[in-house]
Motif scaffolding. Sequence first.
Motif, PDB file in Angstrom:
ATOM      1  N   GLU A  70      42.068  57.721  43.232  1.00  0.00           N
ATOM      2  CA  GLU A  70      43.058  57.753  42.170  1.00  0.00           C
ATOM      3  C   GLU A  70      43.820  56.430  42.231  1.00  0.00           C
ATOM      4  O   GLU A  70      43.799  55.725  43.218  1.00  0.00           O
ATOM      5  N   MET A  71      44.513  56.102  41.138  1.00  0.00           N
ATOM      6  CA  MET A  71      45.342  54.911  41.130  1.00  0.00           C
ATOM      7  C   MET A  71      46.506  55.102  42.085  1.00  0.00           C
ATOM      8  O   MET A  71      47.219  56.091  42.005  1.00  0.00           O
ATOM      9  N   LEU A  72      46.684  54.180  42.988  1.00  0.00           N
ATOM     10  CA  LEU A  72      47.777  54.260  43.950  1.00  0.00           C
ATOM     11  C   LEU A  72      48.810  53.207  43.600  1.00  0.00           C
ATOM     12  O   LEU A  72      48.470  52.049  43.382  1.00  0.00           O
ATOM     13  N   GLU A  73      50.060  53.608  43.554  1.00  0.00           N
ATOM     14  CA  GLU A  73      51.103  52.660  43.213  1.00  0.00           C
ATOM     15  C   GLU A  73      51.472  51.777  44.382  1.00  0.00           C
ATOM     16  O   GLU A  73      51.924  50.656  44.200  1.00  0.00           O
ATOM     17  N   SER A  74      51.328  52.255  45.571  1.00  0.00           N
ATOM     18  CA  SER A  74      51.643  51.433  46.725  1.00  0.00           C
ATOM     19  C   SER A  74      50.817  51.871  47.905  1.00  0.00           C
ATOM     20  O   SER A  74      50.213  52.935  47.904  1.00  0.00           O
ATOM     21  N   MET A  75      50.802  51.019  48.917  1.00  0.00           N
ATOM     22  CA  MET A  75      49.955  51.295  50.072  1.00  0.00           C
ATOM     23  C   MET A  75      50.731  50.926  51.325  1.00  0.00           C
ATOM     24  O   MET A  75      51.481  49.969  51.329  1.00  0.00           O
ATOM     25  N   TYR A  76      50.552  51.687  52.378  1.00  0.00           N
ATOM     26  CA  TYR A  76      51.304  51.463  53.600  1.00  0.00           C
ATOM     27  C   TYR A  76      50.361  51.077  54.728  1.00  0.00           C
ATOM     28  O   TYR A  76      49.188  51.443  54.729  1.00  0.00           O
ATOM     29  N   SER A  77      50.878  50.300  55.664  1.00  0.00           N
ATOM     30  CA  SER A  77      50.068  49.948  56.825  1.00  0.00           C
ATOM     31  C   SER A  77      49.766  51.208  57.615  1.00  0.00           C
ATOM     32  O   SER A  77      50.594  52.089  57.739  1.00  0.00           O
ATOM     33  N   VAL A  78      48.555  51.275  58.148  1.00  0.00           N
ATOM     34  CA  VAL A  78      48.138  52.437  58.909  1.00  0.00           C
ATOM     35  C   VAL A  78      47.774  52.010  60.313  1.00  0.00           C
ATOM     36  O   VAL A  78      47.028  51.061  60.502  1.00  0.00           O
ATOM     37  N   ILE A  79      48.336  52.663  61.272  1.00  0.00           N
ATOM     38  CA  ILE A  79      48.007  52.377  62.663  1.00  0.00           C
ATOM     39  C   ILE A  79      46.732  53.151  62.969  1.00  0.00           C
ATOM     40  O   ILE A  79      46.744  54.358  63.094  1.00  0.00           O
ATOM     41  N   GLU A 103      57.683  52.501  63.295  1.00  0.00           N
ATOM     42  CA  GLU A 103      57.190  53.201  62.116  1.00  0.00           C
ATOM     43  C   GLU A 103      56.521  52.202  61.167  1.00  0.00           C
ATOM     44  O   GLU A 103      56.929  51.050  61.068  1.00  0.00           O
ATOM     45  N   PRO A 104      55.466  52.618  60.471  1.00  0.00           N
ATOM     46  CA  PRO A 104      54.723  51.694  59.595  1.00  0.00           C
ATOM     47  C   PRO A 104      55.563  51.218  58.419  1.00  0.00           C
ATOM     48  O   PRO A 104      56.465  51.912  57.960  1.00  0.00           O
ATOM     49  N   LYS A 105      55.249  50.013  57.965  1.00  0.00           N
ATOM     50  CA  LYS A 105      55.968  49.421  56.843  1.00  0.00           C
ATOM     51  C   LYS A 105      55.078  49.353  55.605  1.00  0.00           C
ATOM     52  O   LYS A 105      53.863  49.266  55.698  1.00  0.00           O
ATOM     53  N   LYS A 106      55.716  49.377  54.472  1.00  0.00           N
ATOM     54  CA  LYS A 106      55.001  49.352  53.201  1.00  0.00           C
ATOM     55  C   LYS A 106      54.322  47.999  52.983  1.00  0.00           C
ATOM     56  O   LYS A 106      54.898  46.946  53.232  1.00  0.00           O
ATOM     57  N   VAL A 107      53.071  48.048  52.525  1.00  0.00           N
ATOM     58  CA  VAL A 107      52.353  46.843  52.129  1.00  0.00           C
ATOM     59  C   VAL A 107      52.456  46.749  50.612  1.00  0.00           C
ATOM     60  O   VAL A 107      51.843  47.534  49.889  1.00  0.00           O
ATOM     61  N   ALA A 108      53.253  45.812  50.125  1.00  0.00           N
ATOM     62  CA  ALA A 108      53.538  45.741  48.698  1.00  0.00           C
ATOM     63  C   ALA A 108      52.336  45.291  47.886  1.00  0.00           C
ATOM     64  O   ALA A 108      52.093  45.767  46.780  1.00  0.00           O
ATOM     65  N   SER A 109      51.543  44.357  48.433  1.00  0.00           N
ATOM     66  CA  SER A 109      50.415  43.818  47.679  1.00  0.00           C
ATOM     67  C   SER A 109      49.211  43.675  48.592  1.00  0.00           C
ATOM     68  O   SER A 109      48.997  42.629  49.204  1.00  0.00           O
ATOM     69  N   PRO A 110      48.397  44.724  48.704  1.00  0.00           N
ATOM     70  CA  PRO A 110      47.231  44.668  49.595  1.00  0.00           C
ATOM     71  C   PRO A 110      46.210  43.639  49.131  1.00  0.00           C
ATOM     72  O   PRO A 110      46.014  43.433  47.933  1.00  0.00           O
ATOM     73  N   THR A 111      45.569  42.970  50.079  1.00  0.00           N
ATOM     74  CA  THR A 111      44.562  41.962  49.771  1.00  0.00           C
ATOM     75  C   THR A 111      43.243  42.633  49.412  1.00  0.00           C
ATOM     76  O   THR A 111      42.799  43.542  50.106  1.00  0.00           O
ATOM     77  N   GLY A 166      37.525  50.251  45.708  1.00  0.00           N
ATOM     78  CA  GLY A 166      36.853  51.305  44.955  1.00  0.00           C
ATOM     79  C   GLY A 166      37.645  52.598  44.930  1.00  0.00           C
ATOM     80  O   GLY A 166      37.909  53.162  43.859  1.00  0.00           O
ATOM     81  N   PRO A 167      38.059  53.105  46.092  1.00  0.00           N
ATOM     82  CA  PRO A 167      38.855  54.332  46.090  1.00  0.00           C
ATOM     83  C   PRO A 167      40.234  54.151  45.469  1.00  0.00           C
ATOM     84  O   PRO A 167      40.936  55.134  45.240  1.00  0.00           O
ATOM     85  N   TYR A 168      40.675  52.920  45.240  1.00  0.00           N
ATOM     86  CA  TYR A 168      41.951  52.658  44.559  1.00  0.00           C
ATOM     87  C   TYR A 168      41.713  52.525  43.059  1.00  0.00           C
ATOM     88  O   TYR A 168      42.142  51.574  42.422  1.00  0.00           O
ATOM     89  N   ASN A 169      40.969  53.482  42.497  1.00  0.00           N
ATOM     90  CA  ASN A 169      40.659  53.466  41.069  1.00  0.00           C
ATOM     91  C   ASN A 169      39.942  52.180  40.669  1.00  0.00           C
ATOM     92  O   ASN A 169      40.155  51.652  39.588  1.00  0.00           O
ATOM     93  N   TYR A 170      39.104  51.668  41.577  1.00  0.00           N
ATOM     94  CA  TYR A 170      38.294  50.466  41.326  1.00  0.00           C
ATOM     95  C   TYR A 170      39.168  49.260  40.966  1.00  0.00           C
ATOM     96  O   TYR A 170      38.838  48.470  40.092  1.00  0.00           O
ATOM     97  N   ASN A 171      40.294  49.114  41.669  1.00  0.00           N
ATOM     98  CA  ASN A 171      41.184  47.982  41.412  1.00  0.00           C
ATOM     99  C   ASN A 171      40.516  46.646  41.709  1.00  0.00           C
ATOM    100  O   ASN A 171      40.773  45.647  41.040  1.00  0.00           O
ATOM    101  N   GLY A 172      39.673  46.608  42.759  1.00  0.00           N
ATOM    102  CA  GLY A 172      38.974  45.373  43.074  1.00  0.00           C
ATOM    103  C   GLY A 172      38.013  44.978  41.979  1.00  0.00           C
ATOM    104  O   GLY A 172      37.890  43.793  41.635  1.00  0.00           O
ATOM    105  N   THR A 173      37.311  45.949  41.408  1.00  0.00           N
ATOM    106  CA  THR A 173      36.390  45.682  40.300  1.00  0.00           C
ATOM    107  C   THR A 173      37.156  45.163  39.096  1.00  0.00           C
ATOM    108  O   THR A 173      36.711  44.227  38.411  1.00  0.00           O
ATOM    109  N   GLN A 174      38.311  45.758  38.829  1.00  0.00           N
ATOM    110  CA  GLN A 174      39.137  45.308  37.712  1.00  0.00           C
ATOM    111  C   GLN A 174      39.586  43.861  37.914  1.00  0.00           C
ATOM    112  O   GLN A 174      39.522  43.038  36.992  1.00  0.00           O
TER     113      GLN A 174
END
Length: 341
Positions: free
Chosen positions: A12-21, A192-200, A282-290
């Motif tokens: 699904e489209m994700l609005e934000s992504m967080y770092s995962v340990i 505690e993990p911090k928000k990743v505002a703009s994932p690469t 791909g799992p981010y609603n194909y954001n990379g493809t877009q």
Amino acid sequence: MANSKKPGGLREMLESMYSVIALLFILVACVELCDAAAAVDVYRLIQYDMSGSPFGSRFAALNHHAASLHFPPGVDLSRTVLIIPLRELNITFVREYINQKNPLGGLLVLLPEVLSFKTGGNKQVHEKEKMKNLLAELERLLVHSNIPYPVYFAFENDEIDTVLADIKKNDLMGQPATATTGGYKFVIPTTEPKKVASPTMTNIQGWLSGLKTDGDANQLPTIAIVASYDTFGAAPALSVGSNSNGSGIVALLEIARLFSLLYSNPKTRGRYNLLFGLTSGGPYNYNGTQKWLRSFDQRLRESIDYAICLNSIGSWDNELWIHVSKPPENAYIKQIFEVSW
């Protein structure tokens, strides 16, 4: 003491992504004179936002006593890490516990050391299917819930089995671990993990030029063959993705290899340009493809006559799935879509 790894995606489209340990060390220590300690690799539950709503777990640090499923009725578990082997897991209990928002210090799920068993008769095959289905159901529950405490996965081994046996024995005797009675304690000293505002997102592409006829000044049409190369799971470091999307990547690379042999000879080169793309997100609603498509100039984008997406083509049921962003206008593609539907 901790390694980190970026999380996988979501369908699904994700609005934000967080770092995962992804990989930490969990310290199992006896608080009575500290006479026993063990370090165990653990894998943290993913966290993400979808349409502004949080899912997974936002918490990572742990410093609580351990308990098994044999805890006394009505006991306060807000400062307790509950250890549940997958083999003993009651999915109804976990679902109700999460849905009722009962307090819990943390959850550690123990996975079998080898998830795929050797075929040794109907009983073993049934056990394998049972474990796979249970794990899939647990994963769906965890990734679609907002869980207010840390959740980790670890693999069973002799050391942690011994610890769990001691914890079960104490719980059955009515002596759960506390600050005063002693017992085992789980410690993960991490921030505690911090928000990743703009994932690469990194995309990879290849190109095979078609053969023009003499005097043909028009740009050749293009066939695009695309596959997403990432995966998604409850614990990102454990998401192997053999069919999501290892199968699609293998197919794309083999197609590229075969056509590169054909296109190396002008006599067997087609009158189509072939564009190959391995895309992220791909799992981010194909954001990379877009992102990849937006990088094309208008002429290239308009030259794409046909595109095929090779995702999850290794399904056991031998079915292919067609997905479109809107009803197709091309009569031939529309016919394929309607027959498939």
